[in-house]
Design a protein around this motif. Structure first.
Motif, PDB file in Angstrom:
ATOM      1  N   VAL A 170       0.841  -1.195   0.000  1.00 20.39           N
ATOM      2  CA  VAL A 170       0.000   0.000   0.000  1.00 20.39           C
ATOM      3  C   VAL A 170       0.874   1.242   0.000  1.00 20.39           C
ATOM      4  O   VAL A 170       1.984   1.244   0.559  1.00 20.39           O
ATOM      5  N   PRO A 171       0.416   2.321  -0.626  1.00 24.15           N
ATOM      6  CA  PRO A 171       1.138   3.592  -0.500  1.00 24.15           C
ATOM      7  C   PRO A 171       0.950   4.127   0.915  1.00 24.15           C
ATOM      8  O   PRO A 171      -0.165   4.159   1.438  1.00 24.15           O
ATOM      9  N   GLY A 172       2.036   4.511   1.544  1.00 30.55           N
ATOM     10  CA  GLY A 172       1.930   5.003   2.918  1.00 30.55           C
ATOM     11  C   GLY A 172       3.255   4.946   3.634  1.00 30.55           C
ATOM     12  O   GLY A 172       4.298   4.619   3.051  1.00 30.55           O
ATOM     13  N   PHE A 173       3.215   5.232   4.931  1.00 32.61           N
ATOM     14  CA  PHE A 173       4.430   5.198   5.745  1.00 32.61           C
ATOM     15  C   PHE A 173       4.035   5.103   7.215  1.00 32.61           C
ATOM     16  O   PHE A 173       2.871   5.299   7.592  1.00 32.61           O
ATOM     17  N   LEU A 174       5.026   4.785   8.049  1.00 28.85           N
ATOM     18  CA  LEU A 174       4.846   4.677   9.494  1.00 28.85           C
ATOM     19  C   LEU A 174       5.559   5.818  10.190  1.00 28.85           C
ATOM     20  O   LEU A 174       6.618   6.265   9.748  1.00 28.85           O
ATOM     21  N   GLN A 175       4.981   6.288  11.286  1.00 32.37           N
ATOM     22  CA  GLN A 175       5.598   7.362  12.061  1.00 32.37           C
ATOM     23  C   GLN A 175       5.580   6.989  13.539  1.00 32.37           C
ATOM     24  O   GLN A 175       4.553   6.592  14.082  1.00 32.37           O
ATOM     25  N   LYS A 176       6.750   7.110  14.179  1.00 36.54           N
ATOM     26  CA  LYS A 176       6.832   6.862  15.620  1.00 36.54           C
ATOM     27  C   LYS A 176       6.238   8.049  16.357  1.00 36.54           C
ATOM     28  O   LYS A 176       6.527   9.196  16.042  1.00 36.54           O
ATOM     29  N   VAL A 177       5.392   7.774  17.345  1.00 35.79           N
ATOM     30  CA  VAL A 177       4.796   8.825  18.168  1.00 35.79           C
ATOM     31  C   VAL A 177       5.129   8.561  19.630  1.00 35.79           C
ATOM     32  O   VAL A 177       5.801   7.582  19.960  1.00 35.79           O
ATOM     33  N   ALA A 178       4.676   9.444  20.521  1.00 30.33           N
ATOM     34  CA  ALA A 178       5.045   9.374  21.936  1.00 30.33           C
ATOM     35  C   ALA A 178       4.706   8.015  22.541  1.00 30.33           C
ATOM     36  O   ALA A 178       3.641   7.452  22.253  1.00 30.33           O
ATOM     37  N   PRO A 179       5.606   7.459  23.364  1.00 31.17           N
ATOM     38  CA  PRO A 179       5.345   6.158  23.978  1.00 31.17           C
ATOM     39  C   PRO A 179       4.272   6.242  25.057  1.00 31.17           C
ATOM     40  O   PRO A 179       3.864   7.325  25.476  1.00 31.17           O
ATOM     41  N   GLY A 180       3.844   5.099  25.523  1.00 37.92           N
ATOM     42  CA  GLY A 180       2.839   5.036  26.575  1.00 37.92           C
ATOM     43  C   GLY A 180       3.190   3.955  27.578  1.00 37.92           C
ATOM     44  O   GLY A 180       4.198   3.259  27.461  1.00 37.92           O
ATOM     45  N   SER A 181       2.345   3.809  28.589  1.00 35.60           N
ATOM     46  CA  SER A 181       2.542   2.767  29.588  1.00 35.60           C
ATOM     47  C   SER A 181       1.228   2.502  30.311  1.00 35.60           C
ATOM     48  O   SER A 181       0.340   3.365  30.355  1.00 35.60           O
ATOM     49  N   VAL A 182       1.125   1.304  30.839  1.00 35.81           N
ATOM     50  CA  VAL A 182       0.002   0.942  31.700  1.00 35.81           C
ATOM     51  C   VAL A 182       0.550   0.878  33.117  1.00 35.81           C
ATOM     52  O   VAL A 182       1.417   0.044  33.415  1.00 35.81           O
ATOM     53  N   ASP A 183       0.059   1.768  34.006  1.00 37.77           N
ATOM     54  CA  ASP A 183       0.653   1.956  35.329  1.00 37.77           C
ATOM     55  C   ASP A 183      -0.326   1.626  36.445  1.00 37.77           C
ATOM     56  O   ASP A 183      -1.541   1.830  36.316  1.00 37.77           O
ATOM     57  N   GLN A 184       0.227   1.129  37.536  1.00 34.93           N
ATOM     58  CA  GLN A 184      -0.488   1.014  38.799  1.00 34.93           C
ATOM     59  C   GLN A 184       0.322   1.788  39.844  1.00 34.93           C
ATOM     60  O   GLN A 184       1.467   1.432  40.132  1.00 34.93           O
ATOM     61  N   LEU A 185      -0.265   2.856  40.357  1.00 37.81           N
ATOM     62  CA  LEU A 185       0.433   3.750  41.270  1.00 37.81           C
ATOM     63  C   LEU A 185      -0.214   3.706  42.661  1.00 37.81           C
ATOM     64  O   LEU A 185      -1.394   3.368  42.802  1.00 37.81           O
ATOM     65  N   TYR A 186       0.558   4.071  43.653  1.00 36.57           N
ATOM     66  CA  TYR A 186       0.054   4.057  45.032  1.00 36.57           C
ATOM     67  C   TYR A 186       0.481   5.330  45.754  1.00 36.57           C
ATOM     68  O   TYR A 186       1.632   5.760  45.650  1.00 36.57           O
ATOM     69  N   LYS A 187      -0.456   5.935  46.451  1.00 32.97           N
ATOM     70  CA  LYS A 187      -0.168   7.093  47.307  1.00 32.97           C
ATOM     71  C   LYS A 187      -0.453   6.716  48.753  1.00 32.97           C
ATOM     72  O   LYS A 187      -1.528   6.185  49.066  1.00 32.97           O
ATOM     73  N   ASP A 188       0.517   7.022  49.630  1.00 30.52           N
ATOM     74  CA  ASP A 188       0.279   6.733  51.046  1.00 30.52           C
ATOM     75  C   ASP A 188      -0.504   7.881  51.684  1.00 30.52           C
ATOM     76  O   ASP A 188      -0.984   8.791  50.994  1.00 30.52           O
ATOM     77  N   GLN A 189      -0.603   7.851  53.001  1.00 25.52           N
ATOM     78  CA  GLN A 189      -1.455   8.836  53.693  1.00 25.52           C
ATOM     79  C   GLN A 189      -0.996  10.274  53.510  1.00 25.52           C
ATOM     80  O   GLN A 189      -1.804  11.197  53.568  1.00 25.52           O
ATOM     81  N   ILE A 190       0.296  10.482  53.343  1.00 25.27           N
ATOM     82  CA  ILE A 190       0.774  11.855  53.154  1.00 25.27           C
ATOM     83  C   ILE A 190       1.100  12.131  51.681  1.00 25.27           C
ATOM     84  O   ILE A 190       1.853  13.039  51.356  1.00 25.27           O
ATOM     85  N   LEU A 191       0.529  11.285  50.813  1.00 25.50           N
ATOM     86  CA  LEU A 191       0.599  11.480  49.366  1.00 25.50           C
ATOM     87  C   LEU A 191       1.984  11.280  48.767  1.00 25.50           C
ATOM     88  O   LEU A 191       2.329  11.852  47.731  1.00 25.50           O
ATOM     89  N   ASN A 192       2.799  10.465  49.418  1.00 23.48           N
ATOM     90  CA  ASN A 192       4.028  10.017  48.767  1.00 23.48           C
ATOM     91  C   ASN A 192       3.637   8.957  47.738  1.00 23.48           C
ATOM     92  O   ASN A 192       2.998   7.964  48.085  1.00 23.48           O
ATOM     93  N   GLN A 193       3.994   9.189  46.513  1.00 27.15           N
ATOM     94  CA  GLN A 193       3.552   8.295  45.442  1.00 27.15           C
ATOM     95  C   GLN A 193       4.655   7.344  45.025  1.00 27.15           C
ATOM     96  O   GLN A 193       5.813   7.741  44.907  1.00 27.15           O
TER      97      GLN A 193
END
Length: 313
Positions: A170-193
């Motif tokens: 097919v006529p066309g091309f590929l372009q790299k774009v900004a990466p991503g991630s699937v995250d699981q984050l945790y904040k404690d009682q004083i919001l330290n992440q």
């Protein structure tokens, strides 16, 4: 049972009737019944489109029919036949009794550069003949992507169990774009992440049309290609991003349309694997040979009692 031919839409070549059986009272010319040039309206830009095809790319096709032969003639601009291939009967179609699977592999490497089309004549019946869009054969692959695709099992009227692998340039091309991630984050009682887990991945964007756009028939083929579970882009496995949709780029009075869609890695590996003896850009295949009387050879030849079972990474 009357003669019936199935031409799966997953095939890389777009076939339409040579003589469409359309009543004169119907003005709409649908893309799946006419080649692109015949669908243009009088107020639209008279664009021409030739499907790019690298001369060393084989054209693999599959059909289902309850009759034969299925003859494919490659014709030049003067409609002279320069190459003829007869589709081979591969096996009976287990999904549709009375029908057989036919496959053809067209090697155009011996032909000169230029425009060609494929004429499909089923059962030597010229009234049922089908023609393709025009192909532009050359050794130039600039601004094109070669899509290779197959499914792990039967899908969309294609019996992939025969081992067929489709290829579509097919006529066309590929372009790299900004990466991503699937995250699981945790904040404690004083919001330290802190990060509990993070799975990064690469993002890509595919552009179909190379600035000029493509006809409806080609983007329909590309859309079918992305519906299978294995698709590579110039040898690299990429897949639809979650929820990705085609975005159109159009111009007034112009029927050729450009398309973009978001992709992700088909193999999201945390390391590059370097091995001169292996193609490391494919899924790992582990093959087991099981010998037992209850298993039979599923190939067209048959006669053996060994079946190869493949597991994919």
């Amino acid at each position: 049972m009357s003669n019936t031919l199935y031409i799966p839409e997953a095939n890389p070549i777009h076939f339409v009737p040579v003589n469409p059986n359309t009543p004169g009272s119907y003005a709409t010319r649908f893309f799946d019944a006419y080649v692109f040039a015949d669908t243009l309206r009088d107020f639209e830009q008279p664009d021409k489109f030739f499907m790019p095809w690298y001369k060393n790319d084989r054209i693999h096709l599959q059909f289902q029919a309850n009759f034969a032969p299925l003859q494919l003639d490659v014709q030049d601009c003067d409609l002279n036949t320069v190459l003829t291939v007869t589709a081979a009967q591969v096996r009976a179609n287990r999904y549709q009794p009375g029908f057989y699977i036919y496959e053809a592999s067209i090697d155009v490497s011996s032909l000169p550069d230029g425009a060609f089309r494929i004429l499909l004549t089923p059962g030597e019946d010229d009234s049922a003949a089908q023609k393709s869009e025009w192909l532009q054969l050359s050794l130039n692959t600039e601004n094109t992507i070669f899509l290779e695709y197959f499914n792990s099992r039967f899908k969309d009227d294609v019996v992939y169990e025969t081992g067929i692998r489709f290829g579509l340039r097919v006529p066309g091309f590929l372009q790299k774009v900004a990466p991503g991630s699937v995250d699981q984050l945790y904040k404690d009682q004083i919001l330290n992440q802190s990060t509990l887990s993070s799975k990064p991945f690469k993002n890509w964007k595919v552009f179909i049309g190379d600035g000029r756009g493509v006809p409806e028939s080609l983007i329909e083929k590309v859309n079918r290609a992305y519906a299978v579970d294995n698709i590579s882009h110039d040898g690299r496995l990429l897949a639809k991003a979650d929820g990705a949709k085609w975005t159109e780029a159009t111009e007034d009075k112009k029927r050729l349309v450009g398309y973009t869609m978001d992709l992700v890695e088909g193999l999201n590996r945390p390391s590059r694997i370097v091995n001169p003896d292996l193609n490391t850009n494919i899924r790992l295949i582990v093959q087991y040979n099981i010998e037992a009387g209850v298993f039979g050879d599923t190939s067209g030849q048959a006669g053996e009692n060994t079946v190869s079972i493949n597991y994919y990474e």
